[in-house]
Design a protein around this motif. Structure first.
Motif, PDB file in Angstrom:
ATOM      1  N   VAL A  52      -9.724  11.288   9.062  1.00  0.00           N
ATOM      2  CA  VAL A  52      -8.661  10.713   9.890  1.00  0.00           C
ATOM      3  C   VAL A  52      -8.387   9.274   9.479  1.00  0.00           C
ATOM      4  O   VAL A  52      -7.240   8.859   9.317  1.00  0.00           O
ATOM      5  CB  VAL A  52      -9.040  10.802  11.386  1.00  0.00           C
ATOM      6  CG1 VAL A  52      -7.998  10.097  12.233  1.00  0.00           C
ATOM      7  CG2 VAL A  52      -9.172  12.238  11.808  1.00  0.00           C
ATOM      8  N   LEU A  55      -6.478   9.178   6.245  1.00  0.00           N
ATOM      9  CA  LEU A  55      -5.064   9.514   6.414  1.00  0.00           C
ATOM     10  C   LEU A  55      -4.318   8.364   7.073  1.00  0.00           C
ATOM     11  O   LEU A  55      -3.161   8.093   6.758  1.00  0.00           O
ATOM     12  CB  LEU A  55      -4.917  10.799   7.237  1.00  0.00           C
ATOM     13  CG  LEU A  55      -5.391  12.067   6.548  1.00  0.00           C
ATOM     14  CD1 LEU A  55      -5.326  13.265   7.480  1.00  0.00           C
ATOM     15  CD2 LEU A  55      -4.560  12.336   5.299  1.00  0.00           C
ATOM     16  N   PHE A  56      -5.010   7.653   7.971  1.00  0.00           N
ATOM     17  CA  PHE A  56      -4.396   6.503   8.633  1.00  0.00           C
ATOM     18  C   PHE A  56      -4.120   5.396   7.610  1.00  0.00           C
ATOM     19  O   PHE A  56      -3.018   4.835   7.551  1.00  0.00           O
ATOM     20  CB  PHE A  56      -5.326   6.007   9.741  1.00  0.00           C
ATOM     21  CG  PHE A  56      -4.758   4.878  10.542  1.00  0.00           C
ATOM     22  CD1 PHE A  56      -3.670   5.082  11.383  1.00  0.00           C
ATOM     23  CD2 PHE A  56      -5.303   3.610  10.453  1.00  0.00           C
ATOM     24  CE1 PHE A  56      -3.140   4.043  12.119  1.00  0.00           C
ATOM     25  CE2 PHE A  56      -4.779   2.567  11.174  1.00  0.00           C
ATOM     26  CZ  PHE A  56      -3.691   2.774  12.011  1.00  0.00           C
ATOM     27  N   TYR A  58      -3.813   5.819   4.460  1.00  0.00           N
ATOM     28  CA  TYR A  58      -2.788   6.358   3.553  1.00  0.00           C
ATOM     29  C   TYR A  58      -1.396   6.052   4.089  1.00  0.00           C
ATOM     30  O   TYR A  58      -0.528   5.553   3.384  1.00  0.00           O
ATOM     31  CB  TYR A  58      -2.994   7.860   3.443  1.00  0.00           C
ATOM     32  CG  TYR A  58      -1.991   8.577   2.555  1.00  0.00           C
ATOM     33  CD1 TYR A  58      -1.909   8.277   1.200  1.00  0.00           C
ATOM     34  CD2 TYR A  58      -1.165   9.571   3.068  1.00  0.00           C
ATOM     35  CE1 TYR A  58      -1.004   8.934   0.385  1.00  0.00           C
ATOM     36  CE2 TYR A  58      -0.267  10.236   2.248  1.00  0.00           C
ATOM     37  CZ  TYR A  58      -0.193   9.913   0.918  1.00  0.00           C
ATOM     38  OH  TYR A  58       0.693  10.564   0.111  1.00  0.00           O
ATOM     39  N   GLN A  59      -1.237   6.327   5.372  1.00  0.00           N
ATOM     40  CA  GLN A  59       0.036   6.122   6.037  1.00  0.00           C
ATOM     41  C   GLN A  59       0.433   4.643   5.990  1.00  0.00           C
ATOM     42  O   GLN A  59       1.595   4.309   5.771  1.00  0.00           O
ATOM     43  CB  GLN A  59      -0.119   6.674   7.468  1.00  0.00           C
ATOM     44  CG  GLN A  59       1.059   6.523   8.384  1.00  0.00           C
ATOM     45  CD  GLN A  59       0.990   5.239   9.170  1.00  0.00           C
ATOM     46  OE1 GLN A  59       1.971   4.564   9.264  1.00  0.00           O
ATOM     47  NE2 GLN A  59      -0.173   4.911   9.694  1.00  0.00           N
ATOM     48  N   PHE A  62       1.180   3.542   2.209  1.00  0.00           N
ATOM     49  CA  PHE A  62       2.183   4.352   1.509  1.00  0.00           C
ATOM     50  C   PHE A  62       3.307   3.506   0.908  1.00  0.00           C
ATOM     51  O   PHE A  62       3.664   3.660  -0.258  1.00  0.00           O
ATOM     52  CB  PHE A  62       2.756   5.364   2.508  1.00  0.00           C
ATOM     53  CG  PHE A  62       3.406   6.549   1.866  1.00  0.00           C
ATOM     54  CD1 PHE A  62       2.643   7.516   1.233  1.00  0.00           C
ATOM     55  CD2 PHE A  62       4.775   6.722   1.926  1.00  0.00           C
ATOM     56  CE1 PHE A  62       3.237   8.630   0.654  1.00  0.00           C
ATOM     57  CE2 PHE A  62       5.378   7.834   1.352  1.00  0.00           C
ATOM     58  CZ  PHE A  62       4.609   8.785   0.722  1.00  0.00           C
ATOM     59  N   ASN A  63       3.845   2.580   1.720  1.00  0.00           N
ATOM     60  CA  ASN A  63       4.951   1.766   1.232  1.00  0.00           C
ATOM     61  C   ASN A  63       4.495   0.576   0.404  1.00  0.00           C
ATOM     62  O   ASN A  63       5.232   0.077  -0.433  1.00  0.00           O
ATOM     63  CB  ASN A  63       5.805   1.282   2.406  1.00  0.00           C
ATOM     64  CG  ASN A  63       6.782   2.346   2.867  1.00  0.00           C
ATOM     65  OD1 ASN A  63       7.260   3.132   2.050  1.00  0.00           O
ATOM     66  ND2 ASN A  63       7.041   2.396   4.158  1.00  0.00           N
ATOM     67  N   PHE A  67       3.727   5.474  -3.698  1.00  0.00           N
ATOM     68  CA  PHE A  67       3.255   6.845  -3.576  1.00  0.00           C
ATOM     69  C   PHE A  67       2.122   7.159  -4.539  1.00  0.00           C
ATOM     70  O   PHE A  67       1.081   7.684  -4.168  1.00  0.00           O
ATOM     71  CB  PHE A  67       4.416   7.821  -3.807  1.00  0.00           C
ATOM     72  CG  PHE A  67       3.948   9.241  -3.901  1.00  0.00           C
ATOM     73  CD1 PHE A  67       3.679   9.949  -2.743  1.00  0.00           C
ATOM     74  CD2 PHE A  67       3.742   9.845  -5.130  1.00  0.00           C
ATOM     75  CE1 PHE A  67       3.215  11.255  -2.818  1.00  0.00           C
ATOM     76  CE2 PHE A  67       3.278  11.150  -5.205  1.00  0.00           C
ATOM     77  CZ  PHE A  67       3.012  11.850  -4.054  1.00  0.00           C
ATOM     78  N   THR A  71      -1.584   7.896  -3.059  1.00  0.00           N
ATOM     79  CA  THR A  71      -1.916   9.318  -3.073  1.00  0.00           C
ATOM     80  C   THR A  71      -3.130   9.599  -3.954  1.00  0.00           C
ATOM     81  O   THR A  71      -4.027  10.353  -3.579  1.00  0.00           O
ATOM     82  CB  THR A  71      -0.717  10.151  -3.548  1.00  0.00           C
ATOM     83  OG1 THR A  71       0.397   9.850  -2.728  1.00  0.00           O
ATOM     84  CG2 THR A  71      -1.011  11.633  -3.466  1.00  0.00           C
ATOM     85  N   LEU A  74      -6.154   8.620  -2.037  1.00  0.00           N
ATOM     86  CA  LEU A  74      -6.422   9.578  -0.955  1.00  0.00           C
ATOM     87  C   LEU A  74      -7.053  10.856  -1.503  1.00  0.00           C
ATOM     88  O   LEU A  74      -8.085  11.320  -1.008  1.00  0.00           O
ATOM     89  CB  LEU A  74      -5.130   9.912  -0.212  1.00  0.00           C
ATOM     90  CG  LEU A  74      -5.271  10.991   0.870  1.00  0.00           C
ATOM     91  CD1 LEU A  74      -5.792  10.381   2.153  1.00  0.00           C
ATOM     92  CD2 LEU A  74      -3.964  11.710   1.129  1.00  0.00           C
ATOM     93  N   VAL A  75      -6.426  11.398  -2.543  1.00  0.00           N
ATOM     94  CA  VAL A  75      -6.924  12.652  -3.106  1.00  0.00           C
ATOM     95  C   VAL A  75      -8.337  12.460  -3.652  1.00  0.00           C
ATOM     96  O   VAL A  75      -9.225  13.294  -3.428  1.00  0.00           O
ATOM     97  CB  VAL A  75      -5.983  13.171  -4.211  1.00  0.00           C
ATOM     98  CG1 VAL A  75      -6.592  14.360  -4.932  1.00  0.00           C
ATOM     99  CG2 VAL A  75      -4.641  13.568  -3.613  1.00  0.00           C
ATOM    100  N   ILE A  78     -10.739  12.394  -0.597  1.00  0.00           N
ATOM    101  CA  ILE A  78     -10.918  13.698   0.057  1.00  0.00           C
ATOM    102  C   ILE A  78     -11.684  14.647  -0.862  1.00  0.00           C
ATOM    103  O   ILE A  78     -12.564  15.385  -0.424  1.00  0.00           O
ATOM    104  CB  ILE A  78      -9.559  14.307   0.458  1.00  0.00           C
ATOM    105  CG1 ILE A  78      -8.899  13.438   1.529  1.00  0.00           C
ATOM    106  CG2 ILE A  78      -9.731  15.712   1.021  1.00  0.00           C
ATOM    107  CD1 ILE A  78      -7.591  13.965   2.051  1.00  0.00           C
ATOM    108  N   VAL A 100       2.905  16.094  -7.849  1.00  0.00           N
ATOM    109  CA  VAL A 100       3.754  16.024  -6.655  1.00  0.00           C
ATOM    110  C   VAL A 100       4.888  15.020  -6.877  1.00  0.00           C
ATOM    111  O   VAL A 100       6.030  15.246  -6.496  1.00  0.00           O
ATOM    112  CB  VAL A 100       2.918  15.669  -5.402  1.00  0.00           C
ATOM    113  CG1 VAL A 100       3.821  15.425  -4.193  1.00  0.00           C
ATOM    114  CG2 VAL A 100       1.945  16.788  -5.086  1.00  0.00           C
ATOM    115  N   PRO A 111      13.523  10.212  -3.394  1.00  0.00           N
ATOM    116  CA  PRO A 111      12.884   8.986  -3.861  1.00  0.00           C
ATOM    117  C   PRO A 111      11.579   8.719  -3.093  1.00  0.00           C
ATOM    118  O   PRO A 111      11.580   8.692  -1.866  1.00  0.00           O
ATOM    119  CB  PRO A 111      13.926   7.912  -3.548  1.00  0.00           C
ATOM    120  CG  PRO A 111      14.765   8.485  -2.457  1.00  0.00           C
ATOM    121  CD  PRO A 111      14.735   9.969  -2.612  1.00  0.00           C
ATOM    122  N   PRO A 113       8.351   6.040  -2.504  1.00  0.00           N
ATOM    123  CA  PRO A 113       8.236   4.584  -2.655  1.00  0.00           C
ATOM    124  C   PRO A 113       7.438   4.178  -3.897  1.00  0.00           C
ATOM    125  O   PRO A 113       6.422   4.776  -4.223  1.00  0.00           O
ATOM    126  CB  PRO A 113       7.519   4.162  -1.379  1.00  0.00           C
ATOM    127  CG  PRO A 113       6.890   5.391  -0.841  1.00  0.00           C
ATOM    128  CD  PRO A 113       7.753   6.527  -1.264  1.00  0.00           C
TER     129      PRO A 113
END
Lengths: 126, 501
Positions: A52, A55-56, A58-59, A62-63, A67, A71, A74-75, A78, A100, A111, A113
């Protein structure tokens, strides 16, 4: 919430209030007649919390990181949590984010980011 | 016959290279999602819906592909059930009971082949049923007014409570939570803001994609941590991947009976594959299990749930297309997909969108045959896919789901909302709350409230409007009947137990 419309006798509050009442009644039933609950072992709980958090982050990133980088990170993390070795996690990170990115920016023309951090460094607009 | 000419229109829509390719892709991806342990039809559609939407496909193409994913996943669910004893989702649990013992006896190949044929028969019977039954129901449903609609929702939720999950109270709490999430946003009648916490991004309410990705993708990832031990399984050897005529004929009545049961259960609003396969397995066991071989690798015990869960997928589309009330969790997601395209599901769908409805039905005929054809030669490839390690599978799924949500909303706030709902979904699932009622509640909430208020507006606040007219009487009658079914079945079971003594 006072609403002056006469053609709507119920108004916007009745339905949510009814739902709240139903939920409260059902909760009472659950409390009075509880059934067994199995919680997972603590070990997995900590790992779940970690997912969690990841992911938080990551969010949030993100900007900023863009990306590709966020990402990949994150990958990687995990994959490590799911017991991949470091080379496996690294290749998953690079592979998944790359594939991706290609699918979304070229095939779907969405698009993603670039990352405001890099945009600043490179002096282009993000 | 009118139905046949409509169906011909449908085939005209579907028989283009693009659509044939999309059906094929949907079936393939669906089988894949069904085959991967832990991911079922509902996750499959939930994860691929945002991608479909961003592709900018026309609505009928999207729906055709998503439906392919749905019944493809019901088809593929058997693979991990038989080979690994890991059901992809609740609907595949009963496939494990006899499928896995068969595989252990060295009959993995025949088990896969037989279940493939059973799935095909279930699917086919359901599509024929859908073709003839849905237009009939739609022609009745045109006479539904707001009051009838509201009572129909009450019936749907009674069905969910009475039939779904082990604990009816939990199913109903799930529905209520879904309804409450659906209330957030600007009230469409008065323009009042409800529960938005001043957050401008919530003015439009929780967006559908955010909710399903949260509840199904994010919470699934968190749950996968706890039971991802399938690496320890030894994959059984696969020998001949075909069934003999003798084996097929041995199961023929089981397949036909289970298909019909699956279809009927599917048409009940809100029930889904888990109940269809449970009911058909129990009945098959009661009728055929003379030697006590069920649960030890009996072919009929494998054919029953497999034909039922595929038939259920077809049946579940009946109330979704005709009434706008989904028959299962996955059709609730499909319904949400229609709403994304600003299409109002309901009885007028058959009149206003004949190409969409009949195209979808026609595509299912083709998809079902395609599934049968690709499943025999490709079963070995799918079994290879089962061995995808979790360190690659899990992050790929989550990235696809998140980027899908981001690309529709172009905002990271959407990701945050998904994450929050995912955590909520995780705890609900941990506490054994079924998730499908939540989604049904969420999808139906707005329709339910709108109709309630419209009915009251029509009657000037009189509650009597809900208790007049033939359709209302029938719906209330059905509601009472459904509520008494669990009680009745308990009584029958008691009698049965007494008679045995």
């Amino acid at each position: 919430m006072e609403v002056p419309f006469s053609y709507d006798p119920l108004g916007p509050t009745a339905f949510p209030i009814a739902l709240g009442t139903v939920l409260a009644l059902l909760s009472v039933v659950i409390i009075v007649k509880p059934r067994e609950v199995h919680f997972p072992a603590l070990n997995t709980n900590l790992k779940t919390l970690l997912i969690v958090l990841l992911l938080f982050v990551y969010q949030l990133s993100f900007n900023v990181l863009g990306f590709l980088l966020s990402t990949a990170l994150l990958v990687f993390c995990i994959a490590k949590i799911f017991k991949g070795t470091t080379p496996q996690a690294l290749s998953a990170g690079v592979g998944v984010s790359g594939v991706v990115y290609l699918i979304f920016s070229f095939l779907l023309e969405v698009p993603l980011p670039v990352g405001s951090l890099f945009a600043k460094l490179l002096g282009v607009s993000s | 016959m009118e139905v046949l000419s409509s169906l011909a229109t449908g085939f005209a829509v579907v028989l283009t290279p693009t659509h044939l390719f999309l059906i094929f892709l949907g079936c393939l991806l669906g089988t894949l999602f069904g085959a991967l342990p832990g991911l079922g039809p509902i996750n499959g559609v939930a994860i691929l819906l945002p991608i479909c939407y961003t592709l900018g496909l026309p609505v009928e193409s999207s729906l055709i592909m998503l439906a392919g994913i749905y019944y493809g996943a019901e088809f593929g669910g058997r693979i991990s059930s038989i080979l690994l004893n890991v059901p992809g989702d609740a609907g595949a649990v009963f496939t494990c009971l006899d499928g896995y013992p068969m595989a252990q006896k060295g009959l993995a190949g025949p088990a896969l082949a037989l279940s493939g044929v059973a799935s095909f028969i279930g699917g086919s019977i359901a599509i024929v049923g859908l073709t003839f039954f849905a237009p009939l129901l739609a022609s009745v449903a045109i006479y539904f007014g707001p009051a009838e609609y509201f009572v129909l929702m009450v019936f749907a939720f009674a069905t969910i409570g009475a039939l779904m999950g082990s604990n009816p109270v939990k199913s109903l709490i799930g529905v209520t939570i879904g309804l409450i999430i659906g209330v957030v946003g600007v009230d469409s009648t008065t323009g009042v803001l409800r529960f938005t916490l001043g957050e401008a991004e919530l003015y439009d309410g929780f967006e559908f994609l955010i909710v399903i990705v949260g509840f199904f993708a994010v919470s699934e990832i968190m749950l996968m941590l706890e039971h991802h031990s399938s690496e320890d399984f030894e994959m059984p050897k696969i020998t001949r991947v075909y069934v003999t005529m003798k084996e097929l004929l041995y199961c023929k009545w089981t397949m036909v009976r289970s298909s019909l049961i699956g279809f009927v259960v599917g048409t009940l609003p809100g029930t889904g594959a888990s109940i269809a396969s449970a009911v058909s397995y129990t009945i098959a066991q009661k009728i055929s299990d003379k030697e006590g071989t069920f649960g030890k690798g009996d072919m009929r015990g494998l054919a029953a749930p497999e034909s039922a869960n595929n038939a259920c997928a077809g049946g579940a589309l009946v109330p979704m297309l005709t009434l706008g009330v989904p028959g299962s969790g996955t059709t609730a997601v499909l319904l949400g997909a229609l709403m994304l395209y600003n299409i109002n599901p309901g009885p007028m769908l058959f009149v206003e969108q004949p190409k969409l409805v009949w195209g979808l039905i026609a595509s299912m005929y083709i998809g079902n045959v395609m599934l049968l054809i690709i499943n025999f030669p490709m079963v070995r490839i799918f079994t290879k896919i089962l061995q995808v390690p979790y360190w690659l599978l899990v992050p790929s799924v989550i990235v696809l789901a998140f980027v899908g949500v981001y690309s529709v909303n172009m905002s990271t706030f959407a990701l945050l909302l998904s994450l929050i709902l995912g955590v909520l979904g995780y705890f609900l699932r941990k506490l054994h709350y079924p998730m499908a009622p939540v989604i049904l509640g969420f999808v139906l909430g707005k329709i339910m409230e709108d109709n309630l208020r419209r009915a009251f507006a029509m009657s000037g606040g009189e509650i009597g409007i809900f208790f007049q007219g033939t359709i209302n009487y029938i719906l209330w009658g059905l509601t009472l009947f459904i509520l008494f079914v669990p009680m009745l079945s308990k009584m029958v079971a008691k009698r049965y137990a007494l008679a045995k003594k």
